[in-house]
Design a protein around this motif. Structure first.
Motif, PDB file in Angstrom:
ATOM      1  N   ASN A  51       0.804  -1.218   0.000  1.00 37.21           N
ATOM      2  CA  ASN A  51       0.000   0.000   0.000  1.00 37.21           C
ATOM      3  C   ASN A  51       0.840   1.273   0.000  1.00 37.21           C
ATOM      4  O   ASN A  51       0.494   2.253  -0.670  1.00 37.21           O
ATOM      5  CB  ASN A  51      -0.925   0.017   1.224  1.00 37.21           C
ATOM      6  N   GLN A  52       1.952   1.287   0.763  1.00 35.84           N
ATOM      7  CA  GLN A  52       2.730   2.504   0.921  1.00 35.84           C
ATOM      8  C   GLN A  52       4.144   2.408   0.358  1.00 35.84           C
ATOM      9  O   GLN A  52       4.804   3.418   0.178  1.00 35.84           O
ATOM     10  CB  GLN A  52       2.828   2.871   2.415  1.00 35.84           C
ATOM     11  N   GLY A  53       4.626   1.206   0.126  1.00 35.71           N
ATOM     12  CA  GLY A  53       6.007   1.042  -0.293  1.00 35.71           C
ATOM     13  C   GLY A  53       6.901   0.891   0.926  1.00 35.71           C
ATOM     14  O   GLY A  53       6.447   0.512   2.009  1.00 35.71           O
ATOM     15  N   LEU A  54       8.159   1.201   0.766  1.00 33.34           N
ATOM     16  CA  LEU A  54       9.102   1.054   1.863  1.00 33.34           C
ATOM     17  C   LEU A  54       8.805   2.045   2.981  1.00 33.34           C
ATOM     18  O   LEU A  54       8.457   3.201   2.730  1.00 33.34           O
ATOM     19  CB  LEU A  54      10.540   1.268   1.370  1.00 33.34           C
ATOM     20  N   SER A  55       8.952   1.565   4.193  1.00 32.29           N
ATOM     21  CA  SER A  55       8.738   2.408   5.370  1.00 32.29           C
ATOM     22  C   SER A  55       9.880   2.151   6.348  1.00 32.29           C
ATOM     23  O   SER A  55      10.326   1.011   6.510  1.00 32.29           O
ATOM     24  CB  SER A  55       7.398   2.085   6.038  1.00 32.29           C
ATOM     25  N   PHE A  56      10.338   3.203   7.004  1.00 30.82           N
ATOM     26  CA  PHE A  56      11.444   3.072   7.945  1.00 30.82           C
ATOM     27  C   PHE A  56      10.954   3.139   9.389  1.00 30.82           C
ATOM     28  O   PHE A  56      11.762   3.289  10.304  1.00 30.82           O
ATOM     29  CB  PHE A  56      12.487   4.158   7.679  1.00 30.82           C
ATOM     30  N   ARG A  57       9.646   2.991   9.601  1.00 30.41           N
ATOM     31  CA  ARG A  57       9.113   2.930  10.957  1.00 30.41           C
ATOM     32  C   ARG A  57       9.241   1.504  11.475  1.00 30.41           C
ATOM     33  O   ARG A  57       8.909   0.549  10.784  1.00 30.41           O
ATOM     34  CB  ARG A  57       7.656   3.377  10.970  1.00 30.41           C
ATOM     35  N   ILE A  58       9.734   1.356  12.681  1.00 31.50           N
ATOM     36  CA  ILE A  58      10.001   0.045  13.262  1.00 31.50           C
ATOM     37  C   ILE A  58       8.733  -0.810  13.302  1.00 31.50           C
ATOM     38  O   ILE A  58       8.784  -2.030  13.074  1.00 31.50           O
ATOM     39  CB  ILE A  58      10.598   0.182  14.676  1.00 31.50           C
ATOM     40  N   LYS A  59       7.569  -0.185  13.571  1.00 30.83           N
ATOM     41  CA  LYS A  59       6.337  -0.968  13.706  1.00 30.83           C
ATOM     42  C   LYS A  59       5.888  -1.585  12.387  1.00 30.83           C
ATOM     43  O   LYS A  59       5.062  -2.506  12.386  1.00 30.83           O
ATOM     44  CB  LYS A  59       5.224  -0.075  14.264  1.00 30.83           C
ATOM     45  N   ASP A  60       6.423  -1.092  11.274  1.00 36.56           N
ATOM     46  CA  ASP A  60       6.057  -1.637   9.965  1.00 36.56           C
ATOM     47  C   ASP A  60       6.995  -2.763   9.533  1.00 36.56           C
ATOM     48  O   ASP A  60       6.835  -3.303   8.440  1.00 36.56           O
ATOM     49  CB  ASP A  60       6.080  -0.532   8.900  1.00 36.56           C
ATOM     50  N   TRP A  61       7.941  -3.098  10.371  1.00 37.94           N
ATOM     51  CA  TRP A  61       8.908  -4.141  10.022  1.00 37.94           C
ATOM     52  C   TRP A  61       8.532  -5.449  10.716  1.00 37.94           C
ATOM     53  O   TRP A  61       7.956  -5.450  11.809  1.00 37.94           O
ATOM     54  CB  TRP A  61      10.321  -3.721  10.442  1.00 37.94           C
ATOM     55  N   THR A  62       8.874  -6.550  10.087  1.00 35.12           N
ATOM     56  CA  THR A  62       8.549  -7.864  10.637  1.00 35.12           C
ATOM     57  C   THR A  62       9.538  -8.903  10.123  1.00 35.12           C
ATOM     58  O   THR A  62      10.114  -8.747   9.040  1.00 35.12           O
ATOM     59  CB  THR A  62       7.115  -8.274  10.251  1.00 35.12           C
ATOM     60  N   LEU A  63       9.706  -9.948  10.914  1.00 37.83           N
ATOM     61  CA  LEU A  63      10.558 -11.077  10.535  1.00 37.83           C
ATOM     62  C   LEU A  63       9.723 -12.279  10.120  1.00 37.83           C
ATOM     63  O   LEU A  63      10.238 -13.399  10.022  1.00 37.83           O
ATOM     64  CB  LEU A  63      11.474 -11.476  11.702  1.00 37.83           C
ATOM     65  N   ASP A  64       8.447 -12.038   9.847  1.00 41.77           N
ATOM     66  CA  ASP A  64       7.543 -13.146   9.539  1.00 41.77           C
ATOM     67  C   ASP A  64       7.956 -13.887   8.274  1.00 41.77           C
ATOM     68  O   ASP A  64       7.865 -15.116   8.207  1.00 41.77           O
ATOM     69  CB  ASP A  64       6.110 -12.615   9.378  1.00 41.77           C
ATOM     70  N   ALA A  65       8.435 -13.164   7.259  1.00 40.20           N
ATOM     71  CA  ALA A  65       8.831 -13.812   6.006  1.00 40.20           C
ATOM     72  C   ALA A  65      10.010 -14.749   6.241  1.00 40.20           C
ATOM     73  O   ALA A  65      10.026 -15.887   5.735  1.00 40.20           O
ATOM     74  CB  ALA A  65       9.184 -12.768   4.952  1.00 40.20           C
ATOM     75  N   TYR A  66      11.007 -14.308   7.003  1.00 42.86           N
ATOM     76  CA  TYR A  66      12.155 -15.165   7.295  1.00 42.86           C
ATOM     77  C   TYR A  66      11.748 -16.358   8.157  1.00 42.86           C
ATOM     78  O   TYR A  66      12.289 -17.458   8.001  1.00 42.86           O
ATOM     79  CB  TYR A  66      13.249 -14.356   7.981  1.00 42.86           C
ATOM     80  N   ARG A  67      10.799 -16.134   9.064  1.00 44.01           N
ATOM     81  CA  ARG A  67      10.322 -17.250   9.878  1.00 44.01           C
ATOM     82  C   ARG A  67       9.665 -18.308   9.007  1.00 44.01           C
ATOM     83  O   ARG A  67       9.932 -19.512   9.153  1.00 44.01           O
ATOM     84  CB  ARG A  67       9.328 -16.749  10.925  1.00 44.01           C
ATOM     85  N   ARG A  68       8.847 -17.879   8.069  1.00 45.23           N
ATOM     86  CA  ARG A  68       8.170 -18.832   7.181  1.00 45.23           C
ATOM     87  C   ARG A  68       9.166 -19.549   6.271  1.00 45.23           C
ATOM     88  O   ARG A  68       9.015 -20.739   5.994  1.00 45.23           O
ATOM     89  CB  ARG A  68       7.121 -18.102   6.349  1.00 45.23           C
ATOM     90  N   VAL A  69      10.155 -18.812   5.804  1.00 44.82           N
ATOM     91  CA  VAL A  69      11.145 -19.432   4.914  1.00 44.82           C
ATOM     92  C   VAL A  69      11.988 -20.453   5.668  1.00 44.82           C
ATOM     93  O   VAL A  69      12.204 -21.584   5.202  1.00 44.82           O
ATOM     94  CB  VAL A  69      12.041 -18.347   4.283  1.00 44.82           C
ATOM     95  N   LEU A  70      12.472 -20.075   6.866  1.00 43.18           N
ATOM     96  CA  LEU A  70      13.380 -20.941   7.607  1.00 43.18           C
ATOM     97  C   LEU A  70      12.668 -22.112   8.259  1.00 43.18           C
ATOM     98  O   LEU A  70      13.310 -23.102   8.611  1.00 43.18           O
ATOM     99  CB  LEU A  70      14.119 -20.126   8.670  1.00 43.18           C
ATOM    100  N   GLU A  71      11.355 -22.013   8.435  1.00 38.47           N
ATOM    101  CA  GLU A  71      10.605 -23.133   9.008  1.00 38.47           C
ATOM    102  C   GLU A  71      10.170 -24.136   7.963  1.00 38.47           C
ATOM    103  O   GLU A  71       9.685 -25.220   8.314  1.00 38.47           O
ATOM    104  CB  GLU A  71       9.367 -22.612   9.763  1.00 38.47           C
ATOM    105  N   ASN A  72      10.340 -23.819   6.689  1.00 38.36           N
ATOM    106  CA  ASN A  72       9.889 -24.713   5.627  1.00 38.36           C
ATOM    107  C   ASN A  72      10.923 -25.794   5.358  1.00 38.36           C
ATOM    108  O   ASN A  72      12.100 -25.512   5.131  1.00 38.36           O
ATOM    109  CB  ASN A  72       9.621 -23.914   4.351  1.00 38.36           C
TER     110      ASN A  72
END
Length: 298
Positions: A51-72
């Motif tokens: 929706n907004q593109g890159l954001s440098f606010r900490i609350k908009d960051w997440t490690l969910d993608a790496y968690r999903r990748v490394l758990e596969n």
């Protein structure tokens, strides 16, 4: 004591250097900016990213993608397969290349010109995909690791580089080892191999990177999913847009699944690139010496 003097450039020289630096800067930016975007996007919340593109606010960051990748499980299996193929292919390829280049570097080798012609012909002409597949199938190597490791193990261009490096080594080393009673095999393993560390490092890095990035041979010859390298797993995620089962199974909305799948692309790119990024600094010091030694005579 000599004092260093600055080189004085004319106005034309400064203009040309300025244009060269500007073009080089644009070239570097065209490489660095996409890399930075991929790394940052892999940490972004998929909703915010779309929706907004890159954001440098900490609350908009997440490690969910790496968690999903490394758990596969398939990601880890593909990573292990790629690492094994790359290491085994590097060892086989470098060893064969060095063995072939050693006799070709000797002018007294009988048949040297004949073999040079044969090697050069293979650089410009090949049997094609179908005859090659028939050959691999007749050798019963389809759906085995040997179909990945053996066919491309010998590279003529790498052999030429190794041959040129051998020719740059002083002949006095061979004479000295001969006086000490060493035969050709002992001279090759005990004298030449330690001396040839720079070219070995270059060939090893090229072979490792080439195998790590390759996927076409595995796509053709490997049917078993347990044997497939990481690149085929990435292909299903990046090209076919079909993440592995379990990576987004907990998401109900189709729109949310598409967003997470987009974020998974960036995370898998970063994860698959880490081994190469780690290797390059350790091999960089050998590049200039390994490639340039023997290229200029004088």
């Amino acid at each position: 004591m000599e004092t260093s003097r600055k080189i004085k450039y004319s106005r034309i020289d400064r203009l040309i250097l300025g244009i060269a630096y500007a073009l080089l800067s644009l070239f570097v930016l065209s490489i660095v900016i996409p890399l930075i975007y991929v790394v940052l996007a892999s940490f972004m919340d998929p909703t915010v990213l779309n929706n907004q593109g890159l954001s440098f606010r900490i609350k908009d960051w997440t490690l969910d993608a790496y968690r999903r990748v490394l758990e596969n499980e398939m990601i880890w299996r593909g990573f292990f397969n790629s690492f094994f193929y790359s290491l085994a292919f590097t060892a086989i390829s470098v060893f064969i290349t060095l063995l072939a280049a050693y006799p070709m570097s000797k002018k007294e080798f009988v048949g040297r010109n004949f073999f040079n012609v044969i090697f050069l012909i293979t650089m410009f002409f090949g049997g094609g995909m179908i005859p090659t597949f028939i050959l691999i199938n007749r050798l019963h190597m389809v759906n085995t690791v040997w179909a990945i490791l053996i066919p491309g193990a010998f590279n003529v261009w790498n052999m030429i580089l190794a041959r040129t490096y051998y020719q740059s080594i002083p002949k006095e080393l061979r004479e000295a080892s001969s006086i000490d009673g060493a035969n050709e095999i002992q001279h090759f393993f005990k004298i030449m191999i330690p001396v040839c560390k720079p070219i070995i490092a270059v060939l090893a890095l090229w072979s490792f990177v080439g195998m790590w990035n390759s996927y076409f041979d595995a796509l053709i010859y490997l049917n078993d999913a347990d044997l497939q390298p990481l690149q085929l797993v990435l292909r299903s995620i990046l090209v076919q847009n079909t993440p592995q089962p379990g990576m987004i199974a907990d998401i109900q909305s189709t729109a949310e699944m598409a967003k997470v799948a987009e974020q998974l692309k960036y995370a898998t790119i970063v994860v698959s690139s880490l081994p190469l990024l780690i290797m390059y600094p350790f091999f960089q010091k050998y590049f200039d010496k390994g490639i340039m030694v023997g290229s200029v005579k004088g």
